[in-house]
Motif scaffolding. Structure first.
Motif, short mmCIF file in Angstrom:
data_model
loop_
_atom_site.label_atom_id
_atom_site.label_comp_id
_atom_site.label_asym_id
_atom_site.label_seq_id
_atom_site.Cartn_x
_atom_site.Cartn_y
_atom_site.Cartn_z
N HIS A 71 0.83 -1.21 0.00
CA HIS A 71 0.00 0.00 0.00
C HIS A 71 0.86 1.26 0.00
CE1 HIS A 71 -3.63 -2.38 1.77
NE2 HIS A 71 -3.35 -2.67 0.52
N HIS A 72 2.07 1.11 0.48
CA HIS A 72 3.01 2.23 0.44
C HIS A 72 4.31 1.70 -0.15
CE1 HIS A 72 0.17 4.11 3.18
NE2 HIS A 72 0.20 2.96 3.84
N PRO A 73 4.34 1.53 -1.45
CA PRO A 73 5.45 0.82 -2.08
C PRO A 73 6.82 1.31 -1.66
CG PRO A 73 3.76 1.24 -3.67
CD PRO A 73 3.35 1.98 -2.43
N ALA A 74 6.93 2.59 -1.34
CA ALA A 74 8.24 3.08 -0.96
C ALA A 74 8.72 2.38 0.31
CB ALA A 74 8.19 4.58 -0.75
N LYS A 75 7.79 1.95 1.13
CA LYS A 75 8.16 1.27 2.37
C LYS A 75 8.78 -0.09 2.10
CE LYS A 75 5.14 3.00 6.01
NZ LYS A 75 3.90 2.68 6.74
N LEU A 76 8.41 -0.65 0.99
CA LEU A 76 8.91 -1.99 0.66
C LEU A 76 10.44 -2.00 0.57
CD1 LEU A 76 7.47 -4.69 0.10
CD2 LEU A 76 7.72 -4.21 -2.32
N ARG A 95 2.80 -5.62 -10.36
CA ARG A 95 1.65 -6.51 -10.51
C ARG A 95 0.53 -6.14 -9.55
NH1 ARG A 95 3.01 -12.55 -12.29
NH2 ARG A 95 4.67 -12.06 -13.76
N TYR A 96 0.91 -5.67 -8.38
CA TYR A 96 -0.14 -5.31 -7.43
C TYR A 96 -0.96 -4.14 -7.96
CZ TYR A 96 -2.48 -4.56 -2.99
OH TYR A 96 -3.44 -4.44 -2.02
N TYR A 97 -0.30 -3.24 -8.63
CA TYR A 97 -0.98 -2.05 -9.12
C TYR A 97 -1.52 -2.22 -10.53
CZ TYR A 97 -0.07 0.50 -4.91
OH TYR A 97 -0.10 0.90 -3.61
N ALA A 98 -1.21 -3.33 -11.13
CA ALA A 98 -1.78 -3.57 -12.46
C ALA A 98 -3.29 -3.75 -12.32
CB ALA A 98 -1.16 -4.82 -13.07
N PHE A 99 -4.03 -3.42 -13.37
CA PHE A 99 -5.49 -3.57 -13.28
C PHE A 99 -6.01 -4.14 -14.58
CE2 PHE A 99 -4.28 0.80 -14.27
CZ PHE A 99 -4.80 0.93 -15.54
N LYS A 142 -8.19 4.38 -5.45
CA LYS A 142 -8.54 5.32 -4.40
C LYS A 142 -7.29 5.79 -3.65
CE LYS A 142 -11.90 5.80 -0.74
NZ LYS A 142 -12.98 5.15 -0.02
N ARG A 143 -6.42 4.82 -3.37
CA ARG A 143 -5.21 5.16 -2.62
C ARG A 143 -4.34 6.13 -3.40
NH1 ARG A 143 -2.92 0.62 -2.61
NH2 ARG A 143 -4.63 -0.26 -1.39
N VAL A 144 -4.14 5.81 -4.65
CA VAL A 144 -3.32 6.69 -5.49
C VAL A 144 -3.97 8.07 -5.56
CG1 VAL A 144 -2.44 7.08 -7.82
CG2 VAL A 144 -2.37 4.79 -6.83
N PHE A 145 -5.27 8.05 -5.75
CA PHE A 145 -6.01 9.31 -5.84
C PHE A 145 -5.78 10.16 -4.59
CE2 PHE A 145 -9.74 11.97 -5.26
CZ PHE A 145 -9.96 12.48 -6.54
N LYS A 146 -5.96 9.53 -3.42
CA LYS A 146 -5.84 10.26 -2.16
C LYS A 146 -4.46 10.87 -2.00
CE LYS A 146 -9.41 9.58 0.76
NZ LYS A 146 -9.99 9.30 2.06
N VAL A 147 -3.46 10.10 -2.36
CA VAL A 147 -2.09 10.57 -2.14
C VAL A 147 -1.77 11.74 -3.06
CG1 VAL A 147 0.35 9.97 -2.40
CG2 VAL A 147 -1.20 8.43 -1.20
N VAL A 148 -2.09 11.60 -4.35
CA VAL A 148 -1.63 12.63 -5.29
C VAL A 148 -2.56 13.83 -5.34
CG1 VAL A 148 -0.36 11.04 -6.74
CG2 VAL A 148 -2.74 11.50 -7.25
N ARG A 160 4.57 8.18 -10.10
CA ARG A 160 5.71 7.32 -10.33
C ARG A 160 6.61 7.23 -9.10
NH1 ARG A 160 10.26 7.18 -13.06
NH2 ARG A 160 10.50 9.42 -12.93
N GLN A 161 6.80 8.36 -8.46
CA GLN A 161 7.71 8.39 -7.33
C GLN A 161 7.09 7.83 -6.07
OE1 GLN A 161 9.53 12.13 -6.78
NE2 GLN A 161 10.94 11.82 -8.49
N HIS A 162 5.82 8.10 -5.88
CA HIS A 162 5.22 7.64 -4.64
C HIS A 162 4.88 6.18 -4.66
CE1 HIS A 162 4.49 10.74 -1.63
NE2 HIS A 162 4.93 11.50 -2.61
N PHE A 163 4.58 5.69 -5.82
CA PHE A 163 4.17 4.30 -5.90
C PHE A 163 5.17 3.45 -6.67
CE2 PHE A 163 0.42 6.63 -4.81
CZ PHE A 163 -0.14 5.86 -3.82
N LEU A 164 6.28 4.07 -7.03
CA LEU A 164 7.37 3.35 -7.69
C LEU A 164 6.87 2.51 -8.87
CD1 LEU A 164 9.20 2.12 -4.48
CD2 LEU A 164 9.55 4.24 -5.73
N LEU A 165 5.99 3.12 -9.65
CA LEU A 165 5.43 2.38 -10.77
C LEU A 165 6.24 2.66 -12.03
CD1 LEU A 165 1.63 3.08 -10.17
CD2 LEU A 165 2.97 1.09 -9.51
#
Lengths: 357, 1034
Positions: A71-76, A95-99, A142-148, A160-165
């Motif tokens: 949920h917070h890819p940077a933490k990974l 893959r987690y963020y793929a839809f 929703k998560r991406v939306f909330k953050v950005v 890209r930076q927050h979710f390392l996508l």
């Protein structure tokens, strides 16, 4: 006799890509085992169903433990609990963020609210994607939306930076966020023929050209909202259809340029005023939030459908739009060149993308 | 005041939300050492606080430094109520006390709470200034190095091996104190964790003192264990081998070379005649003949019971021994080779001539007798006076004496690969000790005579020397088969060899090895007190006997003739006993080819019955053939002709060889090997035997591409890649009530087999690979539960070369492990060279010897360069990181920018973990100190945490994470000789509760990839960057 407890922990966390995908797809452990058995992994590795079940459960548990971090890819990258090689981390995140395109078409432009989430079981039935997977995808949006939402700076870059996508996925998310924020209507029947990538392309155009961030790159700019000032200015374009002289002049310029170059010349000539009115009216109305939502419907109804019924080709369309845009600059009394260019540039590329022969 | 401990709290990250209202935390830190506590300021409203505190200084005795951990507690400040604890970090200061280990502890360490697990991380800096006080070693033993590794650590050379050190401390278990009824589980867990930390610190210090007394500077093969005796207390005990070590890389190789080689040069010259008494240098008492001392242990009395003097405790000691060790028979007569007694006398002056080492410097291990083991059943009683742990000491003393006498009866003066363990259920405790009886060279022994013996022993080629029987042929009380060594043809060897040590690197092995396990369950009646203890001690001999038979059968079935790394674990529960024996089977080229297994029916009247038997016989024969193919066992076929030829009498040797067979066991009434020359007979007279045979055949083979062993290295595989994967797997089975012995056996056996299968499946991506150091631990956590825990490492190897090697070994040449291990055995290659040159072995071994020594010299140089480069790197890293930390980013900055920085900057350093003492393809350049950690985790929301599996999975992952973090903070990039020594799991699903205790240990090290090492020699500078990336391989 029963297994009460069964765990396997590696110093480097072992994750099977295939099982991960099954987990992401929302399969239950038992279903996943079935799929794996059918996939023939058992014969390959001389394993039994029991072994497969144990492995699948174990993997599922690992993924569940990792989910919090995803949920917070940077933490990974920062966490100490799991030792995961960087390429694996990237795979997990991507893959987690793929839809699923099918799924995203269902919720694109909808408010990412609890209400929408409640309707996901319908989406699940309709698309055949498991509810679990639908929920994950929805929560990701929703998560991406909330953050950005609250972040400044370029939207794609922020994602890209927050979710390392990877870049493409970040762009897609930018489109989803942008659509959700502006609540573009995409679900109407008339729009059903459009794919998510069509919309994502348009979103990219809008973000790059019509938002505040598009004009100046100052930090406080926001990419999520359309440039209000620009929308205001669009009203001035109305002159192109309200002023009869201008309209005629514009038509004759375009007709001159196109004569002999297209098979649908007659239809074009006959429809010119309608088409022009359609496009300019869309521009003039964009200042109203409600009309922004209908932007794509309007494009399709007012422009694409008439052309399609006249059997224009993409080449005709391109030709027409090019000359339509350029001719306006030659009009003597037309002063709003900058706004016109900014508007038509996007409209042209959007229409070309949305127009499927 | 000999030491100043300094700690600085830099920052925290990923803290949990402690204030629901604001979703934030007001964190501060308490730093405690001994009775002194410092606090940082409160860093308000942040989950990533930047305390950047001053240096907190503790002025303490070095005794305290050794005993106490530094305790860091992170709390959430609360204005109105009591501050809430977030979690704790215990830091073992010990690695900082030794000049050769780590110099600073710096890095992100997980904040751990016994209820919630890891809750964020804290960045700390810890240093110690030790004042040079000449009189300092009174109560403290700072500076003594500890290694879990059971061989001479890779970058050291053994100057002297002093011998066995042991110590135990006892205390009341806080969990069982009256106060536990009123305090929270958290407080109780923390009290326990802290106590065990203190106790192990104290233990280590006391052992260190003993080492200093002996004149050593290090403990190798340090094995520390906890006995959770429940009501009666908590015992922490440790054993190890005291050594004097010298660091190789601190000296240029050329400098140390001559100094070391001189004694062995002396050896080469045959100064003393064979009859020369070889007077010990130290003035010890003249050695009594061993015969008198322990003659009471005759084989028939081998499991006699002895009541101890105390009436509160009942001592039931089944004096059983496994394998050859069981032959606690009449002691050897006067016909004993003199030269052996010389070394022996040196060793016998010691209380216990035991060594916890399993791998030895070349030339140290001369002969191996066989496994010796002893068990004893005790009733626990409360430890009344923790300061006088005499009872427990006495118990162990008794067992060690027994082991010693077993070794003697095998004609051996030492026990190697020695270990001790316990199994406790309620108030019954089984104490076990086992090892391998052996004869050692006195080369590394201080009080040994200066090697009169050596030059005779070294005549023998190193590939087979250790197999030659050390005992006296005439006095083996049971019939056995001895043959002349198939390598040198000069000395006698047994037909089968069981040992607890690792396969000697120089051993000649045919084909590959494999894991062999014997598994056994025995039900017993529920009972209390003495009756229970009696019942258990009655069962033990049968258990051991059957385990032994199983091992033997399985060994033969694989066409092999020796077991290494044998470890027998007996676990006691209320209604059953579990026995698990694991070992690595190999085919020693020196030993005779094992005969097949022959099945004999008891009532040969029935035709169908005979058919049945012949079918089974066929199956067995097929399996043996298949196995031989699988493990590439194709011994040379020249054997028979030579066997008849006159045996070259060893020159000047007067010793007579006596036959002895490993296969016979004193516990057994029937001697299985009796009268049969080449076949192992299984008599089918009841269903039991049928079951046994069935079990034999159902052991499923390892899938293609996999090998497994429980030793350090797998014979026959050399070209390891750098891909390693350490793992721990735990399974708990619930049994149905009312199972028969056979039913239980099958379940238990299936449990182990399935676990192995699961492991193979999990690790399929690493194929071709070998599971090394497979360490099984069984326990009976409660009635009807069986727990099996496995820790091992999977190593990938290159297939292509394997095939070549396979062919090679297949053709005929036994693989000389020596050459392959040159690099790994850096520490005493010089010795190696001498060994070979002094030996009169025929084929150009001396050439092989001199070559690597030259290579060693230059690689030592490289190592030195490397080390320098490394220290530079560490220094620079430190400064940059502290600069980063010193300037916490202001809150006000743009959010996107800030997140940018914090994310990209700090990715976690990779730390490898392995139960092996080495890392394939890499060189260990520095040992940073011992890691010995004990954690308790408890939950009262078991379901919410994913049930028992979820709970334990998380906990084990957390333990790994904490080990890695502490190693990284010491500046290391790997843990070697890692082991999980305790994993006690208790659950109460009805109450939604579970608790688990885990104890792990290992050696923190810095390693460098060999590929980088080559780079370094050319350009030291470039290597600095290489090292930092070094760990990213896996």
């Amino acid at each position: 006799m029963s297994v009460e407890l069964d765990v396997f922990v590696g110093n480097t966390t072992i994750m099977d890509k295939e099982v991960y995908q099954l987990w992401l797809n929302g399969y239950t452990v038992n279903d996943a085992v079935k799929v794996r058995i059918e996939g023939g992994v058992m014969e390959e590795c001389e394993a039994s169903a029991e072994v497969l079940l144990s492995d699948t459960m174990d993997q599922y548990r690992t993924f569940q433990m990792c989910e919090r971090l995803l949920h917070h890819p940077a933490k990974l990258a920062n966490q100490l609990l799991f030792q995961i090689p960087p390429d694996r981390q990237a795979m997990l995140i991507e893959r987690y963020y793929a839809f699923d395109d099918l799924f995203v078409r269902e919720v694109l432009g909808k408010k990412l609210s609890k209400g929408t989430k409640k309707d996901l079981d319908d989406v699940s039935t309709k698309t055949g994607i498991t509810l679990k997977s639908c929920r994950r995808q929805f929560d990701n949006f929703k998560r991406v939306f909330k953050v950005v939402e609250e972040l400044k700076g370029p939207l794609v870059e922020n994602i890209r930076q927050h979710f390392l996508l990877p870049d493409q996925l970040a762009r897609d998310y930018a489109a989803i966020v942008f659509f959700a924020n502006n609540r573009f209507e995409t679900g109407k029947k008339k729009l059903q023929y459009l794919t998510f990538q069509d919309f994502a392309f348009c979103a990219g155009q809008l973000i790059n050209n019509w938002t505040l961030g598009a004009v100046d790159n100052m930090m406080e700019d926001m990419d999520v909202d359309l440039d209000k000032e620009f929308l205001q200015d669009l009203k001035d374009l109305k002159i192109l259809i309200t002023d009869k002289d201008l309209l005629d002049q514009h038509k004759s310029l375009v007709c001159t340029a196109l004569r002999g170059k297209t098979n649908v010349y007659n239809e074009m000539e006959a429809n010119f005023k309608n088409l022009s009115r359609g496009l300019v009216n869309i521009a003039a109305k964009l200042i109203n939030a409600k009309d922004v939502r209908d932007f794509f419907i309007d494009l399709v109804e007012k422009f694409i459908e008439p052309c399609r019924s006249d059997k224009w080709t993409s080449i005709d369309m391109n030709l027409y739009l090019t000359h339509y845009t350029n001719s306006a600059h030659i009009l003597d009394t037309f002063k709003h060149h900058a706004v016109w260019t900014r508007y038509m540039g996007v409209i042209k590329s959007c229409i070309l993308r949305l127009y499927h022969d | 005041m000999p030491g100043k401990l300094k700690a600085k709290i830099v920052a925290g990250r990923h803290l949990p939300v402690m204030d629901r209202a604001s979703d934030l935390t007001d964190a501060f830190v308490e730093v405690k050492f001994g009775n002194t506590t410092f606090k940082t300021d409160v860093y308000p409203k942040s989950l990533n606080p930047q305390w950047n505190s001053e240096w907190f200084k503790f002025e303490v005795d070095d005794e305290d430094l050794q005993d106490e951990p530094l305790q860091i507690t992170v709390l959430d400040h609360d204005t109105y109520s009591a501050n809430d604890a977030i979690g704790k970090v215990y830091i073992d200061i010990d690695p900082l006390l030794c000049s050769e280990a780590a110099t600073v502890i710096s890095g992100w360490l997980p904040i751990y709470d016994t209820i919630h697990g890891i809750r964020g991380e804290i960045n700390v800096l810890v240093k110690v200034d030790l004042f040079n006080d000449l009189n300092r070693f009174r109560q403290s033993s700072c500076g003594v190095k500890f290694f879990c590794t059971t061989s001479i650590p890779r970058c050291y050379r053994a100057i002297m091996v002093h011998g066995f050190v042991e110590e135990l401390v006892v205390n009341e278990d806080p969990e069982y104190q009256w106060i536990d009824r009123i305090r929270t589980p958290r407080a109780s867990n923390e009290a326990r964790q802290r106590l065990i930390f203190l106790m192990s610190g104290e233990l280590q210090r006391k052992i260190g003192l003993k080492v200093l007394e002996m004149g050593g500077n290090a403990v190798v093969g340090y094995l520390q264990c906890f006995d959770l005796e429940g009501e009666s207390g908590l015992v922490v005990r440790a054993i190890g081998t005291a050594c004097t070590l010298e660091k190789i890389s601190t000296f240029p190789a050329t400098a140390t070379h001559p100094s070391n080689s001189s004694p062995s040069k002396d050896m080469k010259e045959p100064v003393f005649g064979e009859e020369a008494p070889g007077v010990p240098l130290s003035s010890g008492p003249p050695t009594p003949l061993r015969a008198q001392t322990f003659s009471s242990f005759s084989p028939s009395k081998s499991y006699s019971r002895q009541s101890s003097s105390s009436d509160t405790e009942l001592s039931l000691t089944p004096k059983t021994g496994m394998g050859s060790g069981g032959s606690a028979g009449k002691d050897a007569g006067p016909l004993k080779a003199l030269l052996k007694q010389q070394t022996q006398s040196a060793l016998e002056q010691r209380e216990y001539p035991f060594f916890t080492l399993t791998v030895f410097p070349p030339g140290f291990l001369l002969h191996v007798g066989g496994v010796v083991s002893a068990r004893s059943v005790k009733l626990l009683d409360r430890i009344h006076n923790p300061d006088e742990p005499e009872t427990r000491d006495a118990w162990w003393e008794e067992i060690r004496q027994e082991i010693k006498s077993h070794a003697k009866s095998l004609g051996c003066h030492a026990v190697v690969g020695y270990s001790e363990s316990t199994s406790i259920c309620e108030e019954v405790c089984i104490l076990s000790a086992s090892g391998t009886a052996a004869i050692l060279s006195s080369r590394f022994m201080q009080d040994g005579p200066l090697d009169t013996e050596l030059r005779f022993e070294e005549v023998v080629s190193p590939g087979c020397g250790f197999c030659h029987i050390p005992y006296d042929e005439l006095n083996i009380p049971f019939p056995a088969q001895l043959t002349y060594c198939y390598c040198c043809r000069r000395y006698k060897v047994p037909d089968v060899l069981f040992t607890t040590i690792d396969l000697p690197t120089e051993a000649s092995v045919t084909g590959k090895g494999c894991l062999i396990q014997a598994r056994l369950c025995r039900t017993k009646k529920k009972a209390q007190g003495e009756v229970n203890a009696m019942a258990i001690s009655n069962l033990l001999p049968f258990l051991e006997y059957e385990l032994h038979t199983q091992l033997m059968n399985k060994l033969k079935l694989r066409g092999m003739n020796a077991l290494f790394g044998l470890r027998i674990q007996i676990s006691v529960g209320e209604t059953m006993l579990l026995g698990l024996a694991s070992a690595t089977g190999v085919y020693l080229t020196a030993l005779p080819s094992p005969g097949g297994i022959q099945i004999v029916g008891k009532t040969p009247s029935d035709i169908t019955y005979e058919q049945h038997i012949s079918n089974m016989q066929k199956k067995i024969n097929d399996t043996i053939t298949k196995n031989k193919e699988l493990y590439e066992i194709n011994p040379p076929e020249v054997v028979e002709e030579i066997i008849g030829s006159p045996i070259p009498e060893p020159r000047q040797r007067s010793r007579l060889f006596r036959s002895h067979s490993e296969s016979s066991d004193d516990v057994s009434e029937i001697d299985l090997s009796h009268g049969k020359k080449d076949a192992f007979v299984l008599e089918i007279d009841d269903t039991d035997a049928v079951e046994d045979i069935h079990a034999l055949l159902t052991d499923s083979p390892t899938p293609a591409g996999f090998y497994s062993c429980n030793t350090e290295i797998m014979p026959g595989i050399q070209n390891w890649t750098s891909a390693i994967q350490m793992f721990t797997s735990v399974r708990v089975f619930r049994l149905n009530a009312n199972l028969t012995n056979q039913g239980l056996n099958k379940i238990f056996s299936d449990l182990c087999e399935n676990l192995l299968k699961s492991l193979y499946f999990k690790l399929r991506s690493m194929v071709p690979c070998c599971l090394c150091h497979l360490n099984f631990t069984v326990a009976i956590p409660e009635d009807e539960l069986i727990q099996v825990a496995v820790t091992a490492v999977a190593l990938s190897f290159d297939k292509v070369q394997t095939l070549e090697n396979g062919k090679q070994s297949g053709e005929k040449t036994p693989i000389k492990a020596i050459t392959e291990n040159d690099e790994q055995l850096q520490f005493n290659l010089e010795l190696n060279a001498e060994t070979s040159s002094s030996s009169i072995s025929p084929k150009g071994l001396s050439e092989v010897g001199s070559h690597p020594s030259a290579r060693d010299r230059c690689s030592s140089w490289i190592e030195q360069l490397k080390l320098k480069a490394h220290t530079i790197r560490r220094g620079s890293v430190k400064t940059t990181s502290s600069m980063e930390k010193a300037s916490p980013l202001p809150e006000g900055r743009s959010r996107s920018l800030r997140s940018n920085r914090s994310y990209s900057g700090s990715s976690v350093a990779v730390v490898k973990m392995t139960p092996l003492s080495f890392i394939p393809g890499a060189k260990i350049i520095k040992y940073l100190g011992i890691i010995n950690m004990f954690f308790i985790r408890e939950t009262s929301s078991l379901r919410e945490e994913g049930g028992v599996s979820g709970f334990l999975h998380t906990f084990i992952a957390e333990v790994f994470a904490m080990v890695r973090a502490h190693v990284a903070a010491l500046g290391g990039n790997a843990v070697v000789s890692y082991s999980m020594k305790e994993c006690v799991f208790m659950e109460n699903p009805n109450k939604n509760q579970a608790q688990c205790l885990i104890n792990v240990s290992g050696d923190a090290v810095i390693f460098v990839r060999e590929s980088e090492l080559e780079l370094t020699s050319v350009q030291p500078q470039s290597a600095t960057t290489q090292t930092s990336n070094g760990g990213e391989g896996t």
